[in-house]
Design a protein around this motif. Sequence first.
Motif, mmCIF file in Angstrom:
data_model
loop_
_atom_site.group_PDB
_atom_site.id
_atom_site.type_symbol
_atom_site.label_atom_id
_atom_site.label_comp_id
_atom_site.label_asym_id
_atom_site.label_seq_id
_atom_site.Cartn_x
_atom_site.Cartn_y
_atom_site.Cartn_z
ATOM 1 N N LYS A 86 1.469 6.219 7.913
ATOM 2 C CA LYS A 86 2.010 5.968 6.577
ATOM 3 C C LYS A 86 1.809 7.174 5.676
ATOM 4 N N ALA A 87 0.644 7.793 5.763
ATOM 5 C CA ALA A 87 0.401 8.983 4.960
ATOM 6 C C ALA A 87 1.336 10.115 5.379
ATOM 7 N N PHE A 88 1.556 10.239 6.684
ATOM 8 C CA PHE A 88 2.475 11.267 7.167
ATOM 9 C C PHE A 88 3.886 11.014 6.660
ATOM 10 N N GLY A 89 4.327 9.759 6.671
ATOM 11 C CA GLY A 89 5.653 9.434 6.162
ATOM 12 C C GLY A 89 5.824 9.837 4.707
ATOM 13 N N GLU A 90 4.809 9.591 3.897
ATOM 14 C CA GLU A 90 4.875 9.998 2.492
ATOM 15 C C GLU A 90 4.933 11.519 2.369
ATOM 16 N N LEU A 91 4.212 12.226 3.238
ATOM 17 C CA LEU A 91 4.263 13.684 3.224
ATOM 18 C C LEU A 91 5.653 14.187 3.603
ATOM 19 N N VAL A 92 6.271 13.532 4.584
ATOM 20 C CA VAL A 92 7.639 13.900 4.980
ATOM 21 C C VAL A 92 8.579 13.784 3.790
ATOM 22 N N GLU A 93 8.507 12.680 3.070
ATOM 23 C CA GLU A 93 9.390 12.511 1.916
ATOM 24 C C GLU A 93 9.136 13.585 0.866
ATOM 25 N N ALA A 94 7.854 13.920 0.650
ATOM 26 C CA ALA A 94 7.521 14.912 -0.367
ATOM 27 C C ALA A 94 8.022 16.300 0.015
ATOM 28 N N ILE A 95 7.935 16.653 1.291
ATOM 29 C CA ILE A 95 8.337 17.987 1.737
ATOM 30 C C ILE A 95 9.842 18.093 1.925
ATOM 31 N N ARG A 96 10.445 17.061 2.527
ATOM 32 C CA ARG A 96 11.874 17.134 2.882
ATOM 33 C C ARG A 96 12.800 16.494 1.833
ATOM 34 N N ASN A 121 4.532 -13.368 0.176
ATOM 35 C CA ASN A 121 3.596 -12.432 -0.425
ATOM 36 C C ASN A 121 3.664 -12.472 -1.944
ATOM 37 N N ALA A 122 2.499 -12.342 -2.575
ATOM 38 C CA ALA A 122 2.436 -12.309 -4.034
ATOM 39 C C ALA A 122 3.045 -11.011 -4.554
ATOM 40 N N ARG A 123 3.727 -11.094 -5.696
ATOM 41 C CA ARG A 123 4.357 -9.905 -6.279
ATOM 42 C C ARG A 123 3.322 -8.813 -6.564
ATOM 43 N N ALA A 124 2.169 -9.198 -7.052
ATOM 44 C CA ALA A 124 1.139 -8.204 -7.380
ATOM 45 C C ALA A 124 0.690 -7.467 -6.128
ATOM 46 N N ALA A 125 0.568 -8.182 -5.009
ATOM 47 C CA ALA A 125 0.150 -7.542 -3.756
ATOM 48 C C ALA A 125 1.217 -6.579 -3.260
ATOM 49 N N MET A 126 2.493 -6.978 -3.369
ATOM 50 C CA MET A 126 3.575 -6.096 -2.932
ATOM 51 C C MET A 126 3.645 -4.840 -3.789
ATOM 52 N N GLN A 127 3.554 -5.013 -5.116
ATOM 53 C CA GLN A 127 3.595 -3.847 -5.994
ATOM 54 C C GLN A 127 2.384 -2.950 -5.770
ATOM 55 N N GLY A 128 1.227 -3.570 -5.561
ATOM 56 C CA GLY A 128 0.020 -2.791 -5.304
ATOM 57 C C GLY A 128 0.137 -1.967 -4.039
ATOM 58 N N TYR A 129 0.794 -2.524 -3.034
ATOM 59 C CA TYR A 129 0.980 -1.786 -1.784
ATOM 60 C C TYR A 129 1.869 -0.564 -2.004
ATOM 61 N N ILE A 130 2.970 -0.722 -2.722
ATOM 62 C CA ILE A 130 3.853 0.408 -3.001
ATOM 63 C C ILE A 130 3.111 1.467 -3.808
ATOM 64 N N ASP A 131 2.356 1.046 -4.816
ATOM 65 C CA ASP A 131 1.594 2.001 -5.629
ATOM 66 C C ASP A 131 0.603 2.772 -4.770
ATOM 67 N N TRP A 132 -0.022 2.072 -3.815
ATOM 68 C CA TRP A 132 -0.982 2.732 -2.918
ATOM 69 C C TRP A 132 -0.288 3.772 -2.047
ATOM 70 N N GLU A 133 0.844 3.405 -1.458
ATOM 71 C CA GLU A 133 1.541 4.363 -0.594
ATOM 72 C C GLU A 133 1.917 5.636 -1.344
ATOM 73 N N LEU A 134 2.303 5.480 -2.590
ATOM 74 C CA LEU A 134 2.782 6.628 -3.350
ATOM 75 C C LEU A 134 1.687 7.640 -3.655
#
Length: 528
Positions: A112-122, A490-503
Amino acid sequence: MTRTITARELRAHWAEGREIALLDVREEGPFAEAHPLFALSVPVSEIETSLPALVPRLSAPIVVYDAGEGYAARAARRITALGYRDVAVLEGGLQAYARIGEVYRDVNVPSKAFGELVEAIRHTPSLPAAEVRRLLDEETDVVVVDARRFEEFSTMSIPGGRSLPGGELVYRIREAASSPDTLVVVNCAGRTRSIIGTQSLVNAGLPNRVVALRNGTIGWTLEGFSLATRRTEQVAPPSEETRAWARERAAAWATHVGVTVIGAEDLARFRAEAETRTLYTLDVRDPAEHAIGHPAGFASAPGGQLVQATDEWLGVRGARVVLYDDDGVRARMAASWLVQMGWDASVLAEGVALPDAFPVPASPRVLPPAEAALTPDDLAGLTDATIVDLARSPAYRRGHVPGAWHVSGPALARDLAALPGDGPIVLTSPDGRVAAANLTDARRATARPVLILSGGTRAWTEAGRPLETDERFVSEPIDVYKRPYEGTDNARAAMQGYIDWELQLVAQLANDGIARFHVARAPDAPRA
């Protein structure tokens, strides 16, 4: 006495590319709250069933840790008993590691961290859910392909989407988008698989406009849009024309990234060296194709899932990896990502003839108990037995032997004293293997007789006996992490928290400094 290793010594292995496997031997719940980047979740109770595939070489360096629960020393003993020869306990456990290195939430974090790096670089192109919804409503030449496993797609998906798992994207995409004018939208549940899938198509040179659905089905749900359920639509297998295009594009990209293609002699050498250098040989095709036939020694690891969850197949960081397909596409695309993630990954050339027999390194010693095993009929005849189910809690909730208590595997030795009764204790698990592996520890922890149900709960049902769903928990059910991107409740707060974490993962990677990731840019792309 088991030796110890410091966090700095452990991190040096990663920074220098030397082999090492780091095992978090707690339950998955605590693991998902905090762990080092390359840690594997292997609860102490599941070592015998999980470790041999993750760490196939008995002399590979292994480090175990916990957060003060007392599991690490027990895990080291059990790993050593399997025949592993280089086992250490992380000095000071998780707390000591956290003083000098980053700790991460969730699971499958390296990918997941690598995927975020791919988006940031490419600068991987993406569109928000509202814009994708508008395009689907107003345009006719748009296709949505879901890069998750088919089972996940069937559970919940974007209306009008079709299943096309990530490892198959380049291989099949032209069956879904035969015209270069078709807009291709790639989605997953969150972010990673849609980023990697979209970028795979861009890397392969698909002439179409390709975008990721930003934040996947989570983003779709947070916008208030409904998801489809129980869908079965799949993109068709590739035609010869599609295969030829995909083969040419995958080969060009893999060559650009630096993927090595090996032959039978190279593989034979790798296998001969497998006692001193860990080797994984994986078939990245669809599991159904693997089941029909595959080269000896190649385990099934669908390419999209392998890239998404490297830690579920590749336990020893720094090991060799050889990927197989029969089309010249899927292995090259998967290997191109593994190489960028710092793995020594190569591809077996198409059509190579391989022997059915080859040298196999010594394997872990998994010794089933020679006694204490009950048949379902034996168990049904016991009137004073207390049944303990060591299944993961979701499996226990779906159905268990009537009267069974759920105990979390790592907590077994602690929680046996809380069980009612004074008759024999009978351990079971889905197929009996985890129960058998924990028999010795259970006997050390109680004066009551401890037996196992041979073949586990599966044998019970195969004997025609019923299950029940009444719940009896002795241990707190923290053995499974509730993923906020799976399922429909899934709770909305949990879903939003997950997206915030990935970013924020890219920043965390940069601060950690041990990933050894390198994202390949497009050929002749100018440097920023």
